[in-house]
Enzyme design. Structure first.
Site, PDB file in Angstrom:
ATOM      1  CE  LYS A  80      70.458 -50.770 -24.712  1.00 15.15           C
ATOM      2  NZ  LYS A  80      69.540 -51.419 -25.674  1.00 15.15           N
ATOM      3  CB  SER A 163      69.048 -55.027 -24.431  1.00 20.76           C
ATOM      4  OG  SER A 163      68.936 -54.025 -25.433  1.00 20.76           O
ATOM      5  CB  SER A 187      65.996 -53.774 -26.935  1.00 21.68           C
ATOM      6  OG  SER A 187      66.371 -55.129 -27.053  1.00 21.68           O
TER       7      SER A 187
END
Length: 496
Positions: A80, A163, A187
Site C-alpha cells: 500500500k 482505504s 481499512s
C-alpha cells in the site's frame, strides 16, 4: 504447472513451488508484472519499478539456490502506498507528496524484504488513508494521466472499499498473491469484504508503525491481505515483532509463527454474536450470507453465544472525533517547508503555508483536518475530545465483558456489499458504513475479514471475526478451518 497460471496460486502454494525450484522468483515476478499491466484499467497500482523488482527477484533466486531462502523467499507482493520505500515513490495517494522518494524502507517493508519477498510496486489508496471507497486518491494510477477511483474486479462500476482499496483489488484480480494494507477504522477488513479476499488487522502495536505515513497514530495498524487465512498467517508472521527503537507504540512482544496452529480443531469454540451487529442497518443479502457462514461454523463444532456490545453505535461519532483530531496534528508537518509539495506563488511564510496546504490536500483530508482542529480547540476539547476518549475506554470494556462469555466475536464486516462508484456522495453515509469495524479499532483488538458468500449482483460478503488482545492465531485458525470447508476464497471475478 505452466508459468501462465502462476497467478492462480496463493502465497503458500507459490512459496512451495519456489522452494522446490519448479519456478524461479524471476519468472514469478515477470508474470505478475505482466498481470499488473494487463489489468491496469482497475487503477490498483500507482507505481511500478520493473528494474528494482527484477533485481530483488534475482537476489531471491540466489538465496534459494544457496538453500538460505525463508518461507516467503521469492514470493512477489505489493505494498500500500502508505508505507515508505526506497525503490519506489511514496505519495500516500496525495498531491502533497507527489514525487517523494524515501531514503529508507518502512519497518514492515524491511521485515518482509528480509524474509525474501519481492516487491512488485505500490498500491493505490484513499489520500492519507482517509476514506472507505478508494475514491479519494489524488494521484494517477499506472496507465492513467489523472487520478482515478480504484475499481472492484467483481464489478468495475463498483468501489473496492477503502482505504486499502488498491490492495484488495490487486489480490482479488490476481495481480499479486498477497499485499500489505493498513487499518485505522476498518481499512483492511472492509475492502477485504468488498473484494472477496482475506485480511487481518493485528492487535494494535503488534506491527511497527515506523515508516507508515501517519493518519491517526493511536489507531493505525499494518496488516496483510491475501486470498486465504493461511496466506495472511505467513505474511503476518514476518511483519510483526518489536521495533522499540523506532516506534514508541510498538509492543515488546516477540514475533510469532501464526501458521503453526492453523489446523487445530475449533470444536467447542465459542463464537459471540452481538445483537448490535444484526440490527436494522444490516442489508438482507449480507445477513443471509453471514447467517449461512455461522451455520457452517456450527457444523464444524463451534457454539454460537448471544452477547451484547451496547456502545456499538457510539463508535462512529467517537472515531470521527478522535481520528480527525490525530490527523490534524499528524498532517501539520506537510507545510511546504522541508519536503513534499510547495505552492509556487506566495507573498510570505504564512501565505506559503495556506496555499501549499490548499493545493496539496484533497477535500476529504481538509474536512478531517478541520474537524480535528475544531474538537481540539479551546472550549471544545473537554466537550468533544475528552468525552470521546472516555467512551473509547467504555467500548474497550464492553469487549472485555463479552470475552468472558466467548472466544471470538463474529458479524458482518460491512452492512452492505460494495456500492456503485459515486454512489455515496455524502461523507456521513460513508462514515456510517464503518460501524462494524470501528469498535475493534477503537479497542485496539485484532480483527479479520474472510469471504463468507455473495450478496445481490454476485458481490462478495465478508464475515468479520474479532479476537481478544494477541488472539491472532485463534482468529486465523477459525478462518482457516472455515476455508477448508468452503470455497468462497477460491472464487475469482469473471474475466480475471
Amino acid at each position: 504447472m505452466s508459468n501462465t497460471e502462476l497467478h492462480t496460486l496463493g502465497v503458500a502454494e507459490l512459496a512451495a513451488q519456489l522452494r522446490a525450484k519448479q519456478v524461479s522468483a524471476l519468472e514469478a515476478a515477470q508474470h505478475f508484472l505482466a498481470r499488473a499491466r494487463q489489468h491496469q484499467n482497475l487503477g490498483a497500482f500507482v507505481s511500478i519499478n520493473e528494474e528494482a523488482t527484477l533485481a530483488q527477484a534475482r537476489a531471491a533466486d540466489a538465496l534459494i539456490a544457496e538453500g538460505r531462502g525463508g518461507k516467503l523467499a521469492g514470493v512477489p507482493i505489493a505494498h500500500k502506498d502508505i508505507f515508505v520505500t526506497k525503490d519506489f515513490p511514496t505519495t500516500a495517494a496525495s498531491k502533497m507528496l507527489e514525487g517523494y522518494k524515501s531514503p529508507f524502507d518502512a519497518t514492515v517493508v524491511k521485515k518482509l524484504a528480509d524474509a525474501g519477498v519481492v516487491t512488485l510496486g505500490k498500491l493505490n489508496c484513499d489520500e492519507f488513508a482517509m476514506g472507505g471507497a478508494n475514491e479519494n486518491s489524488a494521484v494517477a494510477p499506472v496507465g492513467f494521466d489523472s487520478a482515478q477511483p480504484v475499481r472492484n474486479p467483481w464489478n468495475t462500476e463498483r468501489v473496492p472499499g477503502g482505504s486499502s482499496g488498491g490492495s484488495a483489488a490487486a489480490v482479488a484480480a490476481r495481480l499479486a498473491p498477497a499485499v500489505t494494507g493498513t487499518d485505522t477504522g476498518g481499512s483492511i477488513r472492509q475492502p477485504a469484504s468488498f473484494c472477496g479476499i482475506t485480511g487481518i488487522k493485528p492487535t494494535y502495536g503488534r506491527a511497527s508503525r515506523y515508516g507508515m505515513i501517519a493518519f491517526a497514530s493511536s489507531l493505525d495498524q499494518a496488516g496483510p491481505m491475501g486470498r486465504s487465512a493461511e496466506d495472511c498467517a505467513l505474511l503476518l508472521s514476518e511483519m510483526c515483532g518489536p521495533d522499540l527503537d523506532r516506534d514508541s507504540t510498538s509492543l515488546d512482544v516477540p514475533a510469532e509463527d501464526f501458521s503453526k496452529n492453523l489446523n487445530d480443531s475449533i470444536s467447542g469454540l465459542r463464537i459471540g454474536i452481538p445483537a448490535e451487529f444484526f440490527g436494522e442497518g444490516l442489508a438482507a443479502d449480507v445477513r443471509a450470507a453471514v447467517d449461512a457462514a455461522l451455520k457452517e461454523y456450527e457444523k464444524l463444532g463451534a457454539k454460537l453465544v448471544p452477547i451484547s456490545l451496547p456502545r456499538t453505535e457510539l463508535s462512529v461519532p467517537v472515531y470521527y472525533i478522535l481520528a480527525p483530531a490525530e490527523a490534524s496534528s499528524n498532517l501539520s508537518r506537510f507545510d511546504g517547508v522541508k519536503f513534499g509539495h510547495r505552492a509556487k506563488n506566495y507573498t510570505d511564510l504564512v501565505d506559503m503555508y495556506k496555499k501549499t496546504r490548499a493545493e496539496g490536500f484533497g477535500d476529504e483530508v481538509k474536512r478531517r483536518i478541520m474537524i480535528g482542529a475544531y474538537v481540539l480547540s479551546e472550549g471544545y476539547y473537554d466537550a468533544y475530545y475528552l468525552q470521546a476518549q472516555k467512551i473509547r475506554r467504555m467500548i474497550a470494556d464492553d469487549f472485555q465483558a463479552a470475552f468472558k462469555e466467548c472466544d471470538v466475536i463474529a458479524g458482518a464486516a460491512a452492512p452492505t456489499t460494495a456500492w456503485a462508484i459515486g454512489g455515496k456522495s455524502d461523507p456521513v453515509s460513508n462514515y456510517l458504513a464503518d460501524i462494524f469495524t470501528l469498535p475493534a479499532s477503537l479497542a485496539g483488538l485484532p480483527g479479520l475479514s474472510l469471504p463468507a458468500g455473495f450478496g445481490e449482483g454476485g458481490m462478495p460478503v465478508g464475515l468479520q471475526l474479532i479476537g481478544n488482545y494477541f488472539g491472532e492465531s485463534r482468529l486465523l485458525n477459525a478462518a482457516h478451518r472455515f476455508q477448508q470447508a468452503t470455497d468462497f476464497h477460491l472464487r475469482t471475478p469473471a474475466g480475471i
